[in-house]
Scaffold this active site. Sequence first.
Site, mmCIF file in Angstrom:
data_model
loop_
_atom_site.group_PDB
_atom_site.id
_atom_site.type_symbol
_atom_site.label_atom_id
_atom_site.label_comp_id
_atom_site.label_asym_id
_atom_site.label_seq_id
_atom_site.Cartn_x
_atom_site.Cartn_y
_atom_site.Cartn_z
ATOM 1 N N ASP A 99 -8.024 -5.860 -0.993
ATOM 2 C CA ASP A 99 -7.182 -6.804 -0.255
ATOM 3 C C ASP A 99 -5.699 -6.431 -0.302
ATOM 4 O O ASP A 99 -5.242 -5.722 -1.205
ATOM 5 C CB ASP A 99 -7.317 -8.205 -0.848
ATOM 6 C CG ASP A 99 -8.602 -8.898 -0.445
ATOM 7 O OD1 ASP A 99 -9.482 -8.228 0.137
ATOM 8 O OD2 ASP A 99 -8.729 -10.097 -0.724
ATOM 9 N N HIS A 150 -6.726 -10.093 7.080
ATOM 10 C CA HIS A 150 -6.329 -10.857 5.898
ATOM 11 C C HIS A 150 -5.042 -11.635 6.174
ATOM 12 O O HIS A 150 -4.279 -11.928 5.252
ATOM 13 C CB HIS A 150 -6.153 -9.913 4.707
ATOM 14 C CG HIS A 150 -6.223 -10.567 3.362
ATOM 15 N ND1 HIS A 150 -7.154 -11.538 3.042
ATOM 16 C CD2 HIS A 150 -5.470 -10.392 2.229
ATOM 17 C CE1 HIS A 150 -6.982 -11.914 1.784
ATOM 18 N NE2 HIS A 150 -5.957 -11.252 1.270
ATOM 19 N N HIS A 244 -7.648 -4.982 -5.301
ATOM 20 C CA HIS A 244 -6.443 -5.016 -4.464
ATOM 21 C C HIS A 244 -5.775 -3.649 -4.450
ATOM 22 O O HIS A 244 -5.711 -2.982 -5.482
ATOM 23 C CB HIS A 244 -5.450 -6.060 -4.987
ATOM 24 C CG HIS A 244 -5.981 -7.460 -4.966
ATOM 25 N ND1 HIS A 244 -6.866 -7.933 -5.929
ATOM 26 C CD2 HIS A 244 -5.775 -8.482 -4.103
ATOM 27 C CE1 HIS A 244 -7.168 -9.196 -5.651
ATOM 28 N NE2 HIS A 244 -6.526 -9.557 -4.558
#
Length: 278
Positions: A99, A150, A244
């Site tokens: 992410d 996102h 991430h």
Amino acid sequence: MQKDQFLTRRRMLLAGAAALGAAGTAGVVLSGGGEETAPATATPAPGPQVRQALKSSAFRLQPLIGDGPPRAEPRKLKVRTEPILRISGRGRHMMLTFDDGPNPEYTPHILDTLAKYDVRAMFFLCGECVVENKKLVARMADEGHVVGNHTWTHPLLTTLNRSEIRHEMTSTSDAIEASYGERPQWFRAPYGAWNRAAFQLGAEMGMEPMAWTVDTTDWMTPGTSTIIDRVESGAAPGVVVLSHDAGGDRSQTVHAIREWLPHLIDSGYHLTVPRRRL
């Protein structure tokens, strides 16, 4: 923003969103269930400290605007009331997701490691990062990775109205299409905080809502060994792993994946991504 302030804000947001993430039960990629039959449960508004923190951002860029050929309407999907948490299929299959990127300092190293072991992953991208790192997004496409939406600025969606959520999602899909070559078919809510509008708008835009099963907690920078342990101990058929590649110092993530990825492969796991819908 100081590192401790950033971590405090992130912990506050994730703590508030945890109840939302826990509300979903095990889902299966593209396999029904969780379709809308009733309004989603209302989420309490965050406190004043959280609202104030959300106003700041390290970077704010205007969404891409340009002329081009008419775009085909996305295939509208059934509206879910909970995100997908697992992947379907028999055998020892797992999915890796990253992410908040792309980030020029950390994303290339993660892509290099994935390429070394011939593994594909999903990257949920923020629009304001996409426009700054178009070549990295193009590389993801070239190397067979799947990208998802996102949002543009990584906001807490439960604090926005429907029009603001739509703008966050649409602008990001536009930027991804310009760099990746096609519009995303997957969406992940920042902080795992979903609401009814996000599910509805995502379905209108042809995007399925994807959450995760195992959180590496790399956003807390707990140490490389802790990240490795969370992935290896959480490994199981159908698991979706959250990591991430941006949003802070991700050097621990870079080092950890070099250790846990070959371990998973040696343990017989197959790392997969969703098939592209036609």
